[in-house]
Structures are given as structure tokens and as C-alpha cells.
Design a protein around this motif. Structure first.
Motif, PDB file in Angstrom:
ATOM      1  N   VAL A   1      -1.995   9.013 -18.368  1.00  0.00           N
ATOM      2  CA  VAL A   1      -1.888   7.553 -18.320  1.00  0.00           C
ATOM      3  C   VAL A   1      -1.441   7.110 -16.936  1.00  0.00           C
ATOM      4  CG1 VAL A   1      -1.378   7.340 -20.774  1.00  0.00           C
ATOM      5  CG2 VAL A   1       0.491   7.528 -19.162  1.00  0.00           C
ATOM      6  N   ALA A   2      -1.760   5.895 -16.588  1.00  0.00           N
ATOM      7  CA  ALA A   2      -1.353   5.322 -15.308  1.00  0.00           C
ATOM      8  C   ALA A   2       0.105   4.883 -15.390  1.00  0.00           C
ATOM      9  CB  ALA A   2      -2.242   4.138 -14.960  1.00  0.00           C
ATOM     10  N   ASP A   3       0.805   4.996 -14.275  1.00  0.00           N
ATOM     11  CA  ASP A   3       2.212   4.589 -14.212  1.00  0.00           C
ATOM     12  C   ASP A   3       2.275   3.083 -13.960  1.00  0.00           C
ATOM     13  OD1 ASP A   3       4.930   4.558 -14.055  1.00  0.00           O
ATOM     14  OD2 ASP A   3       5.054   5.492 -12.071  1.00  0.00           O
ATOM     15  N   PRO A   4       2.885   2.298 -14.854  1.00  0.00           N
ATOM     16  CA  PRO A   4       2.904   0.841 -14.665  1.00  0.00           C
ATOM     17  C   PRO A   4       3.970   0.359 -13.684  1.00  0.00           C
ATOM     18  CG  PRO A   4       3.984   1.383 -16.705  1.00  0.00           C
ATOM     19  CD  PRO A   4       3.443   2.674 -16.149  1.00  0.00           C
ATOM     20  N   LEU A   5       4.943   1.189 -13.339  1.00  0.00           N
ATOM     21  CA  LEU A   5       6.028   0.737 -12.470  1.00  0.00           C
ATOM     22  C   LEU A   5       5.554   0.343 -11.068  1.00  0.00           C
ATOM     23  CD1 LEU A   5       9.040   0.220 -12.194  1.00  0.00           C
ATOM     24  CD2 LEU A   5       9.292   2.579 -11.452  1.00  0.00           C
ATOM     25  N   PRO A   6       4.736   1.133 -10.367  1.00  0.00           N
ATOM     26  CA  PRO A   6       4.273   0.696  -9.046  1.00  0.00           C
ATOM     27  C   PRO A   6       3.469  -0.607  -9.101  1.00  0.00           C
ATOM     28  CG  PRO A   6       3.772   3.011  -9.356  1.00  0.00           C
ATOM     29  CD  PRO A   6       4.278   2.487 -10.656  1.00  0.00           C
TER      30      PRO A   6
ATOM     31  N   LEU B   1       0.818  -1.209   0.000  1.00  0.00           N
ATOM     32  CA  LEU B   1       0.000   0.000   0.000  1.00  0.00           C
ATOM     33  C   LEU B   1       0.854   1.262   0.000  1.00  0.00           C
ATOM     34  CD1 LEU B   1      -3.008  -0.772   2.350  1.00  0.00           C
ATOM     35  CD2 LEU B   1      -3.038  -0.335  -0.084  1.00  0.00           C
ATOM     36  N   LEU B   2       1.997   1.211   0.675  1.00  0.00           N
ATOM     37  CA  LEU B   2       2.901   2.358   0.686  1.00  0.00           C
ATOM     38  C   LEU B   2       3.434   2.651  -0.715  1.00  0.00           C
ATOM     39  CD1 LEU B   2       4.452   4.481   2.343  1.00  0.00           C
ATOM     40  CD2 LEU B   2       6.261   2.783   2.586  1.00  0.00           C
ATOM     41  N   ILE B   3       3.762   1.611  -1.458  1.00  0.00           N
ATOM     42  CA  ILE B   3       4.252   1.802  -2.827  1.00  0.00           C
ATOM     43  C   ILE B   3       3.171   2.442  -3.694  1.00  0.00           C
ATOM     44  CG2 ILE B   3       4.998   0.614  -4.922  1.00  0.00           C
ATOM     45  CD1 ILE B   3       6.431  -1.391  -3.097  1.00  0.00           C
ATOM     46  N   PHE B   4       1.941   1.933  -3.578  1.00  0.00           N
ATOM     47  CA  PHE B   4       0.846   2.516  -4.358  1.00  0.00           C
ATOM     48  C   PHE B   4       0.580   3.961  -3.968  1.00  0.00           C
ATOM     49  CE2 PHE B   4      -1.277  -1.599  -5.771  1.00  0.00           C
ATOM     50  CZ  PHE B   4      -0.982  -1.367  -7.092  1.00  0.00           C
ATOM     51  N   THR B   5       0.600   4.241  -2.672  1.00  0.00           N
ATOM     52  CA  THR B   5       0.309   5.598  -2.212  1.00  0.00           C
ATOM     53  C   THR B   5       1.418   6.569  -2.615  1.00  0.00           C
ATOM     54  OG1 THR B   5      -0.899   4.663  -0.351  1.00  0.00           O
ATOM     55  CG2 THR B   5      -0.302   6.969  -0.192  1.00  0.00           C
ATOM     56  N   ALA B   6       2.661   6.141  -2.509  1.00  0.00           N
ATOM     57  CA  ALA B   6       3.775   7.015  -2.870  1.00  0.00           C
ATOM     58  C   ALA B   6       3.791   7.305  -4.367  1.00  0.00           C
ATOM     59  CB  ALA B   6       5.092   6.381  -2.447  1.00  0.00           C
ATOM     60  N   ALA B   7       3.318   6.362  -5.169  1.00  0.00           N
ATOM     61  CA  ALA B   7       3.298   6.569  -6.614  1.00  0.00           C
ATOM     62  C   ALA B   7       2.176   7.511  -7.040  1.00  0.00           C
ATOM     63  CB  ALA B   7       3.140   5.238  -7.331  1.00  0.00           C
ATOM     64  N   GLY B   8       1.220   7.711  -6.171  1.00  0.00           N
ATOM     65  CA  GLY B   8       0.091   8.582  -6.512  1.00  0.00           C
ATOM     66  C   GLY B   8      -1.089   7.764  -7.002  1.00  0.00           C
TER      67      GLY B   8
END
Length: 115
Positions: A68-73, A41-48
Motif C-alpha cells: 500500500v502507499a504511505d499516506p503520510l508524505p 519533492l524532497l519529502i516525496f523522494t525521501a518517503a520512497g
């Protein structure tokens, strides 16, 4: 939405640390599960948290269109889920084997038992 997710992540980290500090080895594994979920969840939240279109580049374009959505997170979290499942499976087998040998769930009893 991000402040709410920050509170949820903080709560999950707090619960995970609390569970990992308990004496029961089963509670230790539950703490590990909560810790991995909090990290995801921290990774998703930090990515926006942005709802966007898939990150596909049209033929002949150099960059994707805006929004567009960022695919890296998403890739990082998917990898973390697989690793967390492997760690969980190993921990469950380890706990089962330790309980068969020592016949105790308490870490203090496991330490003081002479076999």
C-alpha cells in the motif's frame, strides 16, 4: 528513479538559493516558490516513490495488506502546498505595497531611499 529525483531536488534547491540571492525582490519571491517546490519533492523522494494500492484496511483486519502507499508524505506535502500558497500571497502583497511606496524593485535602492 530516486537518483534522478535527487538531482532534480538538488537543482531546484540550487536555483532557489541563486534566485533568493539576487537583488530584485520579484526574483526573491520566485526563489521562495522554487524552494517550496524543492521541499515538497524532497519529502516525496525521501518517503520512497512506490506505486501501490490506497491505504485502506479491510473490515476485520488489523493491518493493511502489503504494497500500500504511505499516506503520510501526501498529507505533509498537501499541508506544505497550502502554507506555501499563503506565504506567496503575503509576499506578493508585501512587494506590491513596497513598490508603491519606494518605486523601486532593487533591494539596495529600497534600503537607501529615505521616505
Amino acid at each position: 528513479m530516486e537518483p534522478l529525483m535527487a538531482y532534480v531536488v538538488g537543482g531546484l534547491y540550487a536555483a532557489a538559493i541563486y534566485m533568493m540571492l539576487r537583488r530584485s525582490i520579484v526574483k526573491l519571491v520566485i526563489g521562495l516558490i522554487l524552494l517550496s517546490n524543492a521541499a515538497n519533492l524532497l519529502i516525496f523522494t525521501a518517503a520512497g516513490l512506490v506505486r501501490g494500492t490506497p491505504p485502506l484496511i479491510a473490515e476485520g483486519a488489523q493491518v493493511p495488506p502489503p504494497g500500500v502507499a504511505d499516506p503520510l508524505p501526501q498529507a505533509l506535502v498537501l499541508t506544505a502546498i497550502v502554507i506555501a500558497f499563503g506565504v506567496l500571497a503575503f509576499a506578493v502583497v508585501l512587494i506590491h505595497r513596497a513598490y508603491e511606496i519606494v518605486k523601486a524593485d532593487d533591494l539596495d535602492q529600497m534600503k537607501s531611499t529615505d521616505t
